[in-house]
Scaffold this active site. Structure first.
Site, PDB file in Angstrom:
ATOM      1  N   HIS B  78       0.850  -1.193   0.000  1.00  0.00           N
ATOM      2  CA  HIS B  78       0.000   0.000   0.000  1.00  0.00           C
ATOM      3  C   HIS B  78       0.888   1.247   0.000  1.00  0.00           C
ATOM      4  O   HIS B  78       0.699   2.154  -0.813  1.00  0.00           O
ATOM      5  CB  HIS B  78      -0.929  -0.005   1.220  1.00  0.00           C
ATOM      6  CG  HIS B  78      -1.585   1.312   1.501  1.00  0.00           C
ATOM      7  ND1 HIS B  78      -2.578   1.828   0.714  1.00  0.00           N
ATOM      8  CD2 HIS B  78      -1.366   2.231   2.478  1.00  0.00           C
ATOM      9  CE1 HIS B  78      -2.954   3.006   1.203  1.00  0.00           C
ATOM     10  NE2 HIS B  78      -2.230   3.279   2.276  1.00  0.00           N
ATOM     11  N   ASP B 107       6.546  21.165 -26.980  1.00  0.00           N
ATOM     12  CA  ASP B 107       6.555  19.825 -26.387  1.00  0.00           C
ATOM     13  C   ASP B 107       7.646  19.807 -25.327  1.00  0.00           C
ATOM     14  O   ASP B 107       8.252  20.842 -25.033  1.00  0.00           O
ATOM     15  CB  ASP B 107       6.831  18.744 -27.456  1.00  0.00           C
ATOM     16  CG  ASP B 107       6.253  17.391 -27.048  1.00  0.00           C
ATOM     17  OD1 ASP B 107       6.516  16.946 -25.915  1.00  0.00           O
ATOM     18  OD2 ASP B 107       5.522  16.785 -27.855  1.00  0.00           O
ATOM     19  N   TRP B 143       7.153   0.032   3.887  1.00  0.00           N
ATOM     20  CA  TRP B 143       7.611   0.758   2.692  1.00  0.00           C
ATOM     21  C   TRP B 143       8.997   1.370   2.915  1.00  0.00           C
ATOM     22  O   TRP B 143       9.683   1.721   1.968  1.00  0.00           O
ATOM     23  CB  TRP B 143       6.597   1.821   2.274  1.00  0.00           C
ATOM     24  CG  TRP B 143       6.772   3.165   2.935  1.00  0.00           C
ATOM     25  CD1 TRP B 143       6.256   3.531   4.135  1.00  0.00           C
ATOM     26  CD2 TRP B 143       7.516   4.288   2.453  1.00  0.00           C
ATOM     27  NE1 TRP B 143       6.641   4.812   4.435  1.00  0.00           N
ATOM     28  CE2 TRP B 143       7.410   5.299   3.421  1.00  0.00           C
ATOM     29  CE3 TRP B 143       8.262   4.545   1.302  1.00  0.00           C
ATOM     30  CZ2 TRP B 143       8.017   6.537   3.283  1.00  0.00           C
ATOM     31  CZ3 TRP B 143       8.876   5.789   1.167  1.00  0.00           C
ATOM     32  CH2 TRP B 143       8.746   6.768   2.140  1.00  0.00           C
ATOM     33  N   SER B 171      12.964   5.938 -13.942  1.00  0.00           N
ATOM     34  CA  SER B 171      11.866   6.672 -14.568  1.00  0.00           C
ATOM     35  C   SER B 171      11.777   8.097 -14.026  1.00  0.00           C
ATOM     36  O   SER B 171      11.688   9.058 -14.790  1.00  0.00           O
ATOM     37  CB  SER B 171      10.562   5.920 -14.321  1.00  0.00           C
ATOM     38  OG  SER B 171       9.468   6.748 -14.582  1.00  0.00           O
ATOM     39  N   SER B 172      11.838   8.228 -12.687  1.00  0.00           N
ATOM     40  CA  SER B 172      11.737   9.565 -12.096  1.00  0.00           C
ATOM     41  C   SER B 172      12.904  10.448 -12.516  1.00  0.00           C
ATOM     42  O   SER B 172      12.721  11.636 -12.784  1.00  0.00           O
ATOM     43  CB  SER B 172      11.744   9.487 -10.570  1.00  0.00           C
ATOM     44  OG  SER B 172      10.671   8.765 -10.121  1.00  0.00           O
ATOM     45  N   HIS B 255      13.452  12.023   3.258  1.00  0.00           N
ATOM     46  CA  HIS B 255      12.829  13.288   3.608  1.00  0.00           C
ATOM     47  C   HIS B 255      12.643  14.216   2.424  1.00  0.00           C
ATOM     48  O   HIS B 255      11.549  14.734   2.229  1.00  0.00           O
ATOM     49  CB  HIS B 255      13.449  13.987   4.808  1.00  0.00           C
ATOM     50  CG  HIS B 255      12.421  14.903   5.392  1.00  0.00           C
ATOM     51  ND1 HIS B 255      11.385  14.452   6.174  1.00  0.00           N
ATOM     52  CD2 HIS B 255      12.166  16.209   5.165  1.00  0.00           C
ATOM     53  CE1 HIS B 255      10.571  15.445   6.432  1.00  0.00           C
ATOM     54  NE2 HIS B 255      11.010  16.519   5.839  1.00  0.00           N
ATOM     55  N   GLU B 257      12.133  13.239  -0.436  1.00  0.00           N
ATOM     56  CA  GLU B 257      11.033  12.563  -1.134  1.00  0.00           C
ATOM     57  C   GLU B 257       9.674  13.082  -0.648  1.00  0.00           C
ATOM     58  O   GLU B 257       8.754  13.264  -1.439  1.00  0.00           O
ATOM     59  CB  GLU B 257      11.153  11.052  -0.894  1.00  0.00           C
ATOM     60  CG  GLU B 257       9.929  10.235  -1.251  1.00  0.00           C
ATOM     61  CD  GLU B 257       9.673  10.123  -2.732  1.00  0.00           C
ATOM     62  OE1 GLU B 257      10.611  10.416  -3.503  1.00  0.00           O
ATOM     63  OE2 GLU B 257       8.549   9.762  -3.126  1.00  0.00           O
ATOM     64  N   TYR B 259       8.966  16.017   0.307  1.00  0.00           N
ATOM     65  CA  TYR B 259       8.679  17.306  -0.331  1.00  0.00           C
ATOM     66  C   TYR B 259       8.481  17.162  -1.824  1.00  0.00           C
ATOM     67  O   TYR B 259       7.772  17.963  -2.432  1.00  0.00           O
ATOM     68  CB  TYR B 259       9.785  18.315   0.008  1.00  0.00           C
ATOM     69  CG  TYR B 259       9.789  18.574   1.486  1.00  0.00           C
ATOM     70  CD1 TYR B 259       8.633  19.019   2.104  1.00  0.00           C
ATOM     71  CD2 TYR B 259      10.885  18.310   2.280  1.00  0.00           C
ATOM     72  CE1 TYR B 259       8.584  19.207   3.468  1.00  0.00           C
ATOM     73  CE2 TYR B 259      10.846  18.490   3.642  1.00  0.00           C
ATOM     74  CZ  TYR B 259       9.690  18.940   4.231  1.00  0.00           C
ATOM     75  OH  TYR B 259       9.633  19.108   5.574  1.00  0.00           O
ATOM     76  N   SER B 270      -1.826  26.960  -5.796  1.00  0.00           N
ATOM     77  CA  SER B 270      -1.654  28.409  -5.999  1.00  0.00           C
ATOM     78  C   SER B 270      -2.420  28.883  -7.221  1.00  0.00           C
ATOM     79  O   SER B 270      -3.087  29.924  -7.185  1.00  0.00           O
ATOM     80  CB  SER B 270      -0.166  28.739  -6.179  1.00  0.00           C
ATOM     81  OG  SER B 270       0.561  28.344  -5.055  1.00  0.00           O
ATOM     82  N   HIS B 304      15.234  13.299  11.842  1.00  0.00           N
ATOM     83  CA  HIS B 304      14.063  13.405  12.727  1.00  0.00           C
ATOM     84  C   HIS B 304      13.151  12.190  12.578  1.00  0.00           C
ATOM     85  O   HIS B 304      12.234  12.015  13.365  1.00  0.00           O
ATOM     86  CB  HIS B 304      13.297  14.713  12.515  1.00  0.00           C
ATOM     87  CG  HIS B 304      12.643  14.855  11.183  1.00  0.00           C
ATOM     88  ND1 HIS B 304      12.539  16.038  10.519  1.00  0.00           N
ATOM     89  CD2 HIS B 304      12.059  13.946  10.370  1.00  0.00           C
ATOM     90  CE1 HIS B 304      11.915  15.866   9.367  1.00  0.00           C
ATOM     91  NE2 HIS B 304      11.614  14.593   9.259  1.00  0.00           N
ATOM     92  N   HIS B 305      13.398  11.369  11.562  1.00  0.00           N
ATOM     93  CA  HIS B 305      12.650  10.116  11.441  1.00  0.00           C
ATOM     94  C   HIS B 305      13.214   9.044  12.358  1.00  0.00           C
ATOM     95  O   HIS B 305      12.661   7.960  12.458  1.00  0.00           O
ATOM     96  CB  HIS B 305      12.697   9.596   9.997  1.00  0.00           C
ATOM     97  CG  HIS B 305      12.010  10.494   9.024  1.00  0.00           C
ATOM     98  ND1 HIS B 305      10.676  10.380   8.728  1.00  0.00           N
ATOM     99  CD2 HIS B 305      12.460  11.541   8.299  1.00  0.00           C
ATOM    100  CE1 HIS B 305      10.339  11.310   7.851  1.00  0.00           C
ATOM    101  NE2 HIS B 305      11.401  12.026   7.568  1.00  0.00           N
ATOM    102  N   THR B 330       6.791  27.187   5.109  1.00  0.00           N
ATOM    103  CA  THR B 330       5.472  26.595   4.873  1.00  0.00           C
ATOM    104  C   THR B 330       4.389  27.548   5.357  1.00  0.00           C
ATOM    105  O   THR B 330       3.355  27.727   4.696  1.00  0.00           O
ATOM    106  CB  THR B 330       5.351  25.241   5.600  1.00  0.00           C
ATOM    107  OG1 THR B 330       6.545  24.498   5.361  1.00  0.00           O
ATOM    108  CG2 THR B 330       4.180  24.448   5.079  1.00  0.00           C
ATOM    109  N   LYS B 333       3.700  30.209   2.874  1.00  0.00           N
ATOM    110  CA  LYS B 333       2.828  29.788   1.785  1.00  0.00           C
ATOM    111  C   LYS B 333       1.359  29.809   2.226  1.00  0.00           C
ATOM    112  O   LYS B 333       0.498  30.309   1.503  1.00  0.00           O
ATOM    113  CB  LYS B 333       3.201  28.381   1.303  1.00  0.00           C
ATOM    114  CG  LYS B 333       4.646  28.288   0.850  1.00  0.00           C
ATOM    115  CD  LYS B 333       4.885  27.052   0.034  1.00  0.00           C
ATOM    116  CE  LYS B 333       4.299  27.195  -1.323  1.00  0.00           C
ATOM    117  NZ  LYS B 333       5.027  28.125  -2.174  1.00  0.00           N
ATOM    118  N   ARG B 452       1.809   1.260  15.029  1.00  0.00           N
ATOM    119  CA  ARG B 452       1.481   1.088  13.613  1.00  0.00           C
ATOM    120  C   ARG B 452       1.997  -0.269  13.131  1.00  0.00           C
ATOM    121  O   ARG B 452       2.798  -0.902  13.807  1.00  0.00           O
ATOM    122  CB  ARG B 452       2.085   2.223  12.789  1.00  0.00           C
ATOM    123  CG  ARG B 452       3.596   2.257  12.795  1.00  0.00           C
ATOM    124  CD  ARG B 452       4.141   3.518  12.170  1.00  0.00           C
ATOM    125  NE  ARG B 452       4.152   3.449  10.708  1.00  0.00           N
ATOM    126  CZ  ARG B 452       5.044   4.112   9.941  1.00  0.00           C
ATOM    127  NH1 ARG B 452       5.963   4.862  10.493  1.00  0.00           N
ATOM    128  NH2 ARG B 452       4.988   4.020   8.640  1.00  0.00           N
TER     129      ARG B 452
END
Lengths: 179, 531
Positions: B78, B107, B143, B171-172, B255, B257, B259, B270, B304-305, B330, B333, B452
């Site tokens: 998931h 293009d 994950w 790909s990315s 991390h 990732e 963002y 926006s 921090h993770h 943040t 924004k 979890r």
């Protein structure tokens, strides 16, 4: 079209650079842990001499042994604790016994906690510097010689030296065959 | 085969080819954008089905429907599918469709690379999903695939997982190279960097983040591969490696990732807020600087993770303060969005509803993020449902709502048809209510200590969990309504005008709806944007 090619090749180069950086993180991490003594890794500067002016004090040392995963050997220290004076040589014996009916190779991995104290724990001789090869049912007693650096921060009154024993028979099978 | 190519040469690529080969060989950014979007919608339903299995199992305490082993596979896949198969490809789909149209380019700069970067994605996820039918089952280590769970204790299918991550990464990276090259070289004359639409800006920065961290992820899985098959000891303590090193490398990727999955959302929202407030965005340049500073900060907050792995106090403090620092850009924004709406002539069409919900609910996710950033408190929150609540609040009513908002906003442009506004609003309200019903109570059970990734829980969590499951089923159902709305819009929606929305600004609204197969063969003038 040329500028497109230029931007694209710069970006490809950046990608390759970052892939290498990923691998560079491995040695960077080790060096960082060495300097800071994080993760209880003991491999700081070798202990030679110390400032005689520093006061000698007593520290409590605890020895912890554990087996990783399903490692069947018995693995114990001669005594669970000892009080030591900083700056002096000490010795502690550890006994390994291969309780299985097969020859096996083991590797003990040390860790000192609290991690801040790791760099002040100097081992001049240790069985963890090499692998232990034992035939079925065989046992062996080996020493650790160590000195606690008198510069150990004042707020650390006790240190724990832990060993985790790993089964590395498969990894070192080839080496053993050569000997 | 050569006959087909020759006949294409004869008609000088004026229109799309016919049949399946159109999609297989296409180098058209609109075709590729649509394929990315359909792909991520399909993956949304696959990943969503897995979430339904998880919530069905957690509907009541005790072991209900699936075995704990299968539950672990569901949780793992998931996460992987939602992150790498839904949110990321959907944003790339938006980038493909909108970036050339917003900067007035014909293009993407590297169209064939574009085709390749899409078509390896179904292969990657085909490999990942095929592991469900293999001996040992699909990946089951979460994950985040921490070593040694993903190395020594992993099912044999982990090798397939590693290759699929390699392909997703490739790909990315190819997509990002394409996007940056396009933005740098193909803007309409007069469109300086600081005149670019915010969606283009947000992707410009996101693409740099991807190029910086996806190779590191590729390195991490390569190290796993070598540990598993080639006897190295990157993460094996027995051979002198360190499992904690894996966590550092993973979160150095992980991390930024996070963002990568939210910055393009900022861009989309926006545009929508300025359109439906009928005012230009408040503080354009501060928006750009805020995105850039969030991106830069993302490289120095990863630990921090992992506050609980045993860091020195100085490390904990550094990562705690640097993480909290992110709240400042943040916050800029969020206040800019509010100021844009302030005294605007607001109307509340479906894209605007989703965008306002985005601002409100993403802020809730941000606030629980600040709570998690407090190192001493994190020891309590770590690995509980509070963390699950936090990242679902930023990813579902955050990233996913912005995607839905963007889809409603540009759907009339893409298809040439209006969607059904009543159904759209129904979809919004169903999603909004159910998303909160699903994820808000997770805060409570998390703070109370529910861990979890565990298929069972203690009795005192039963009531909230039942509520969460009901919310989740309703949310899943709401997204089927979205599929219906999209299909209905494509097949028989009302004809859309070129401008679609009153007050919409940007090159994409100057072309017909749907746009011709090839747009801006000659670059548009910046004058056409002034009105």
């Amino acid at each position: 079209m040329n500028s497109t090619k230029r931007s694209a090749s710069k970006l490809v180069l950046m990608t390759c650079g970052m892939f290498c950086f990923g691998f560079a993180l491995v040695p960077i991490y080790d060096v960082f842990c060495d300097i800071t003594g994080l993760n209880g890794k003991i491999s700081g500067p070798t202990f030679t001499s110390y400032d005689q002016a520093i006061e000698i004090r007593e520290v409590q040392i605890t020895f912890v042994t554990s087996n990783n995963n399903k490692m069947p050997w018995s693995f114990k220290s001669a005594s669970p604790q000892m009080r030591v004076k900083t700056g002096e040589d000490y010795l502690m014996n550890f006994t390994f016994k291969n309780t299985t009916d097969k020859p096996m190779i083991a590797q003990a991995i040390p860790s000192v906690s609290p991690g801040r104290g790791a760099r002040y724990f100097h081992k001049t001789e240790c069985f963890c510097f090499e692998q232990q090869f034992l035939k079925a049912g065989e046992s062996i007693t080996v020493p650790v010689k160590f000195i606690i650096d008198p510069e150990l921060p004042k707020n650390i009154a006790s240190l724990a030296l832990g060993y985790t024993l790993f089964d590395v028979t498969e990894e070192f099978a080839n080496l053993q065959a050569l000997n | 085969m050569s006959a087909v190519i020759e006949s294409n040469h004869d008609d000088h690529h004026h229109g799309p080819a016919k049949g399946f080969s159109r999609w297989l060989y296409t180098t058209n950014h609109k075709d590729i954008g649509s394929m990315y979007l359909w792909f991520s919608l399909i993956m949304l339903f696959i990943g969503g089905a897995m979430a339904m299995v998880i919530r069905a199992e957690l509907f009541e305490p005790g072991s209900q429907i699936v075995s704990p082993e299968f539950y672990n596979q569901m949780v793992t896949n998931h996460g992987l599918i939602m992150v790498f198969g839904v949110i990321m490809p959907a944003f790339v789909g938006f980038a493909n469709w909108m970036i050339p149209m917003q900067i007035g380019a014909p293009d993407m700069a590297l169209p064939r690379l574009n085709n390749l970067s899409f078509w390896i994605l179904p292969a990657a996820f085909g490999i990942l999903l095929s592991t469900f039918f293999m001996e040992g089952g699909a990946p089951n280590f979460g994950w985040t695939f921490y070593a040694p769970l993903s190395t020594e204790y992993a099912p044999p299918t982990v090798t397939f997982f590693i290759f699929s991550v390699h392909i997703m990464g490739a790909s990315s990276i190819m997509g990002s190279i394409n996007i940056i090259t396009t933005i740098l070289n193909m803007r309409a004359p007069g469109m300086t960097l600081m005149k670019m639409p915010l969606f283009v800006w947000s992707w410009f920065i996101t693409a740099y983040l991807l190029i910086a961290v996806m190779p590191v992820l590729a390195g991490a899985v390569t190290m796993m591969l070598m540990d598993i098959h080639f006897g190295t000891s990157f993460f094996k303590a027995a051979g002198g490696g360190d499992p904690v090193l894996f966590q550092h490398i993973f979160w150095f990727f992980g991390h930024p990732e996070v963002y990568i999955m939210i910055l393009p959302a900022f861009g989309i929202v926006s545009h929508i807020i300025e359109t439906f407030s009928r005012k230009p965005i408040f503080g354009y340049s501060s928006m750009v600087y805020a995105i850039a500073s969030i991106a830069l900060l993302s490289f120095v907050v990863w630990a921090h993770h992992m506050f609980t792995v045993g860091m020195p106090i100085a490390g904990e403090l550094f990562f705690m303060y640097s993480t909290m620092l992110i709240a400042i850009p943040t916050g800029v924004k969020v206040f800019n969005w509010l100021s844009t709406m302030f005294k605007g002539s607001l109307t509340f069409e479906t894209p605007m509803l989703f965008s306002i919900a985005f601002v409100a609910l993403f802020t809730i996710g941000g606030l629980s993020g600040i709570m998690l950033a407090i190192a001493p408190a994190d020891f309590q929150y770590h690995d509980t449902y509070f963390v699950v609540a936090h990242f679902h609040y930023v990813l579902v009513p955050g990233a996913l709502f912005s995607l839905l908002a963007g889809a409603y906003y540009w759907l009339p442009k893409w298809t040439g048809h209006m969607y059904d506004e009543t159904l759209g609003k129904t979809h919004f309200w169903m999603s909004f209510i159910s998303v909160n019903l699903t994820f808000f109570p997770m805060h409570f059970v998390g703070l109370a200590g529910m861990p979890r990734r565990i298929p069972d829980y203690s009795m005192q969590f039963a009531d909230w969990n039942m509520m969460v499951s009901v919310g989740a089923f309703l949310f899943g159902l709401s997204q089927l309504l979205f599929l219906f709305i999209v299909i209905k819009c494509v097949l028989n929606g009302k004809k859309a005008t070129a401008e679609v929305w009153e007050g919409a600004k940007g090159f994409e609204w100057t072309v017909d709806s749907p746009p011709p197969y090839h747009t801006f063969s000659s670059p548009p003038s910046m004058e056409t944007l002034k009105a």
